[in-house]
Design an enzyme around this catalytic site. Structure first.
Site, PDB file in Angstrom:
ATOM      1  N   ARG A   1      47.434  28.633  34.688  1.00 61.11           N
ATOM      2  CA  ARG A   1      47.118  29.139  33.343  1.00 61.11           C
ATOM      3  C   ARG A   1      47.464  28.119  32.257  1.00 61.11           C
ATOM      4  O   ARG A   1      47.285  28.377  31.068  1.00 61.11           O
ATOM      5  CB  ARG A   1      47.894  30.427  33.042  1.00 61.11           C
ATOM      6  CG  ARG A   1      47.774  31.499  34.110  1.00 61.11           C
ATOM      7  CD  ARG A   1      46.490  32.303  34.027  1.00 61.11           C
ATOM      8  NE  ARG A   1      46.435  33.259  35.125  1.00 61.11           N
ATOM      9  CZ  ARG A   1      45.526  33.251  36.105  1.00 61.11           C
ATOM     10  NH1 ARG A   1      44.558  32.358  36.109  1.00 61.11           N
ATOM     11  NH2 ARG A   1      45.561  34.141  37.072  1.00 61.11           N
TER      12      ARG A   1
ATOM     13  N   ALA B   1      51.687  42.188  37.002  1.00 59.89           N
ATOM     14  CA  ALA B   1      50.864  40.968  36.893  1.00 59.89           C
ATOM     15  C   ALA B   1      51.472  39.956  35.932  1.00 59.89           C
ATOM     16  O   ALA B   1      50.827  38.969  35.586  1.00 59.89           O
ATOM     17  CB  ALA B   1      49.459  41.339  36.432  1.00 59.89           C
TER      18      ALA B   1
ATOM     19  N   GLU C   1      51.605  30.318  36.564  1.00 59.57           N
ATOM     20  CA  GLU C   1      51.713  29.656  35.256  1.00 59.57           C
ATOM     21  C   GLU C   1      50.998  28.306  35.281  1.00 59.57           C
ATOM     22  O   GLU C   1      50.370  27.917  34.291  1.00 59.57           O
ATOM     23  CB  GLU C   1      53.189  29.455  34.886  1.00 59.57           C
ATOM     24  CG  GLU C   1      53.892  30.708  34.380  1.00 59.57           C
ATOM     25  CD  GLU C   1      54.407  31.618  35.489  1.00 59.57           C
ATOM     26  OE1 GLU C   1      54.047  31.407  36.663  1.00 59.57           O
ATOM     27  OE2 GLU C   1      55.156  32.555  35.177  1.00 59.57           O
TER      28      GLU C   1
ATOM     29  N   GLU D   1      59.809  37.113  37.409  1.00 56.69           N
ATOM     30  CA  GLU D   1      60.991  36.848  36.576  1.00 56.69           C
ATOM     31  C   GLU D   1      61.771  38.132  36.322  1.00 56.69           C
ATOM     32  O   GLU D   1      63.005  38.144  36.355  1.00 56.69           O
ATOM     33  CB  GLU D   1      60.558  36.217  35.238  1.00 56.69           C
ATOM     34  CG  GLU D   1      59.927  34.849  35.412  1.00 56.69           C
ATOM     35  CD  GLU D   1      59.553  34.207  34.080  1.00 56.69           C
ATOM     36  OE1 GLU D   1      58.624  34.715  33.418  1.00 56.69           O
ATOM     37  OE2 GLU D   1      60.193  33.217  33.694  1.00 56.69           O
TER      38      GLU D   1
HETATM   39  C1  1HE Z   1      45.764  41.600  32.899  1.00 51.50           C
HETATM   40  C2  1HE Z   1      46.707  40.803  33.579  1.00 51.50           C
HETATM   41  C3  1HE Z   1      47.592  40.020  32.790  1.00 51.50           C
HETATM   42  C4  1HE Z   1      45.545  41.855  35.052  1.00 51.50           C
HETATM   43  N1  1HE Z   1      47.470  40.077  31.456  1.00 51.50           N
HETATM   44  N2  1HE Z   1      45.686  41.634  31.565  1.00 51.50           N
HETATM   45  N3  1HE Z   1      49.689  36.505  35.295  1.00 51.50           N
HETATM   46  C5  1HE Z   1      48.617  36.165  36.014  1.00 51.50           C
HETATM   47  O1  1HE Z   1      48.078  35.109  35.895  1.00 51.50           O
HETATM   48  C6  1HE Z   1      48.102  37.237  36.946  1.00 51.50           C
HETATM   49  C7  1HE Z   1      46.719  37.691  36.505  1.00 51.50           C
HETATM   50  N4  1HE Z   1      46.282  38.857  37.257  1.00 51.50           N
HETATM   51  C8  1HE Z   1      45.768  38.803  38.499  1.00 51.50           C
HETATM   52  O2  1HE Z   1      45.760  37.768  39.150  1.00 51.50           O
HETATM   53  C9  1HE Z   1      45.224  40.090  39.074  1.00 51.50           C
HETATM   54  O3  1HE Z   1      44.957  40.962  38.003  1.00 51.50           O
HETATM   55  C10 1HE Z   1      46.187  40.804  40.067  1.00 51.50           C
HETATM   56  C11 1HE Z   1      46.270  39.987  41.376  1.00 51.50           C
HETATM   57  C12 1HE Z   1      47.571  40.993  39.486  1.00 51.50           C
HETATM   58  C13 1HE Z   1      45.623  42.212  40.372  1.00 51.50           C
HETATM   59  O4  1HE Z   1      44.276  42.116  40.803  1.00 51.50           O
HETATM   60  P1  1HE Z   1      43.335  43.407  40.722  1.00 51.50           P
HETATM   61  O5  1HE Z   1      42.029  43.047  41.376  1.00 51.50           O
HETATM   62  O6  1HE Z   1      44.066  44.591  41.279  1.00 51.50           O
HETATM   63  O7  1HE Z   1      43.121  43.726  39.155  1.00 51.50           O
HETATM   64  P2  1HE Z   1      42.152  43.011  38.083  1.00 51.50           P
HETATM   65  O8  1HE Z   1      40.762  43.556  38.245  1.00 51.50           O
HETATM   66  O9  1HE Z   1      42.282  41.548  38.125  1.00 51.50           O
HETATM   67  O10 1HE Z   1      42.777  43.494  36.701  1.00 51.50           O
HETATM   68  C14 1HE Z   1      42.649  44.833  36.241  1.00 51.50           C
HETATM   69  C15 1HE Z   1      42.768  44.789  34.726  1.00 51.50           C
HETATM   70  O11 1HE Z   1      44.063  44.322  34.386  1.00 51.50           O
HETATM   71  C16 1HE Z   1      41.792  43.814  34.102  1.00 51.50           C
HETATM   72  O12 1HE Z   1      41.464  44.295  32.820  1.00 51.50           O
HETATM   73  P3  1HE Z   1      40.059  45.061  32.562  1.00 51.50           P
HETATM   74  O13 1HE Z   1      40.086  45.395  31.109  1.00 51.50           O
HETATM   75  O14 1HE Z   1      38.996  44.094  32.980  1.00 51.50           O
HETATM   76  O15 1HE Z   1      40.105  46.283  33.463  1.00 51.50           O
HETATM   77  C17 1HE Z   1      42.619  42.553  33.934  1.00 51.50           C
HETATM   78  O16 1HE Z   1      42.149  41.703  32.904  1.00 51.50           O
HETATM   79  C18 1HE Z   1      43.953  43.156  33.552  1.00 51.50           C
HETATM   80  N5  1HE Z   1      45.057  42.224  33.841  1.00 51.50           N
HETATM   81  N6  1HE Z   1      46.556  40.977  34.913  1.00 51.50           N
HETATM   82  C19 1HE Z   1      46.533  40.880  30.874  1.00 51.50           C
HETATM   83  N7  1HE Z   1      48.549  39.241  33.348  1.00 51.50           N
HETATM   84  C20 1HE Z   1      57.364  34.906  29.963  1.00 51.50           C
HETATM   85  S1  1HE Z   1      56.284  33.836  30.590  1.00 51.50           S
HETATM   86  C21 1HE Z   1      55.585  34.533  31.990  1.00 51.50           C
HETATM   87  C22 1HE Z   1      54.344  33.782  32.341  1.00 51.50           C
HETATM   88  C23 1HE Z   1      53.469  34.549  33.253  1.00 51.50           C
HETATM   89  O17 1HE Z   1      53.726  35.670  33.622  1.00 51.50           O
HETATM   90  S2  1HE Z   1      52.055  33.743  33.735  1.00 51.50           S
HETATM   91  C24 1HE Z   1      51.301  34.790  34.894  1.00 51.50           C
HETATM   92  C25 1HE Z   1      50.286  35.698  34.280  1.00 51.50           C
END
Ligand code: 1HE
Length: 265
Positions: A142, A69, A139, A119
């Site tokens: 966000r 993610a 990104e 990446e």
């Molecule tokens: C996270 C993250 C995360 C999940 N950081 N905790 N990345 C994003 O913007 C992607 C954000 N994530 C999502 O869109 C979805 O989680 C997924 C499509 C990847 C997966 O969905 P799903 O339904 O299987 O899982 P979920 O229910 O959304 O997440 C499960 C848990 O993982 C949940 O935490 P919980 O404590 O509520 O169980 C989420 O909060 C956690 N989680 N993704 C932290 N990214 C060097 S610069 C790079 C810049 C970037 O990478 S920006 C993109 C960031």
């Protein structure tokens, strides 16, 4: 932290296993969808800085339903400008270790391959995508920017215009459409990606190490140079490779009919 099979000590979010001359590095934080926190990024850097001598290729994959993610958003707190730059530079160091390390790296992708996860995938040398894989750069939504080398590596894989569109509009691509667009070179059925990745890694591990080094370290640098410098560097690398004992043995094996012919496509 545990260490096993001669690998450096890794944080609990990473697991390394040896499979003959191939090592498998698994992102192992499925409850958080393999989000990349500082500790994990540091562990990736440490792993690729000290790949054991017997390892000739690495496969990187993710546990659970998703490859990654991306950036762990819980760590995006109140960073000031300087620590923000430092954070990005740490990702750069870790992913440089992958791209320009001693051994070729195959990434096996499934589910979300987003943001920093894409990446990370882009810093590998070969990508296999299971049909469940999807690519996104959230990104934009966000309010941040890529920081793990994506503007250099992803734009080269898929083109600047496509990357701009993904970041501006939130557009996602699936595994199948991702192949002709350059996201991955191989497609695998769900659950079969690791097997495909291992097979490719074993083939890569059987190449002459100097050729693998030339392909992963010299070729991309030539591609970034002007043509005249690139051609000169190519000649130098070709001469160095030819003079290696392993090249001489392999050429003799072919000429004396001990080596396999190139199979038709
Ligand atoms: C996270 C993250 C995360 C999940 N950081 N905790 N990345 C994003 O913007 C992607 C954000 N994530 C999502 O869109 C979805 O989680 C997924 C499509 C990847 C997966 O969905 P799903 O339904 O299987 O899982 P979920 O229910 O959304 O997440 C499960 C848990 O993982 C949940 O935490 P919980 O404590 O509520 O169980 C989420 O909060 C956690 N989680 N993704 C932290 N990214 C060097 S610069 C790079 C810049 C970037 O990478 S920006 C993109 C960031």
């Amino acid at each position: 932290m545990d260490s096993n099979d001669g690998f450096v000590a890794l944080p609990p979010s990473l697991t390394a296993t040896a499979r003959g001359s191939v090592a498998v590095l698994t992102l192992n934080r499925p409850a958080k969808r393999n989000a990349l926190d500082d500790v994990t990024v540091g562990g990736i850097e440490a792993f690729f800085a000290a790949v054991p001598a017997g390892v000739k290729a690495v496969v990187i994959n993710g546990a659970g339903e998703h490859f990654s993610a991306g950036l762990d958003l819980t760590e995006m707190t109140e960073r000031d400008l300087v620590s923000g730059i430092d954070h990005s530079r740490r990702w750069h160091r870790a992913f440089e270790r992958i791209q320009y390390g001693r051994v070729p790296v195959v990434a096996v992708l499934h589910g979300a391959v987003v943001g920093g996860g894409l990446e990370l995938a882009a810093s590998a040398h070969v990508r296999v995508a299971e049909r469940t894989a999807f690519y996104a750069l959230p990104e934009g939504q966000r309010g941040i920017f890529v920081g793990g080398g994506g503007s250099v590596r992803i734009s080269r894989l898929i083109g600047v215009a496509r990357m701009m569109d993904m970041m501006l509009t939130g557009r996602t691509y699936g595994a199948e459409e991702g192949v002709p667009l350059g996201f991955s070179q191989y497609l695998a059925e769900p659950g079969q990606g690791l097997q495909t990745g291992l097979k490719l890694a074993e083939r890569i591990a059987g190449n002459a190490p100097l050729t693998n080094l030339a392909v992963t370290q010299v070729l991309p640098r030539i591609a970034e140079q002007d043509a005249a410098s690139g051609l000169m560097m190519e000649s130098l690398m070709a001469a160095i490779a030819q003079s290696d004992e392993e090249a001489k043995t392999r050429l003799r094996d072919f000429l004396e009919k001990r080596a396999p012919k190139v199979p038709p496509g």
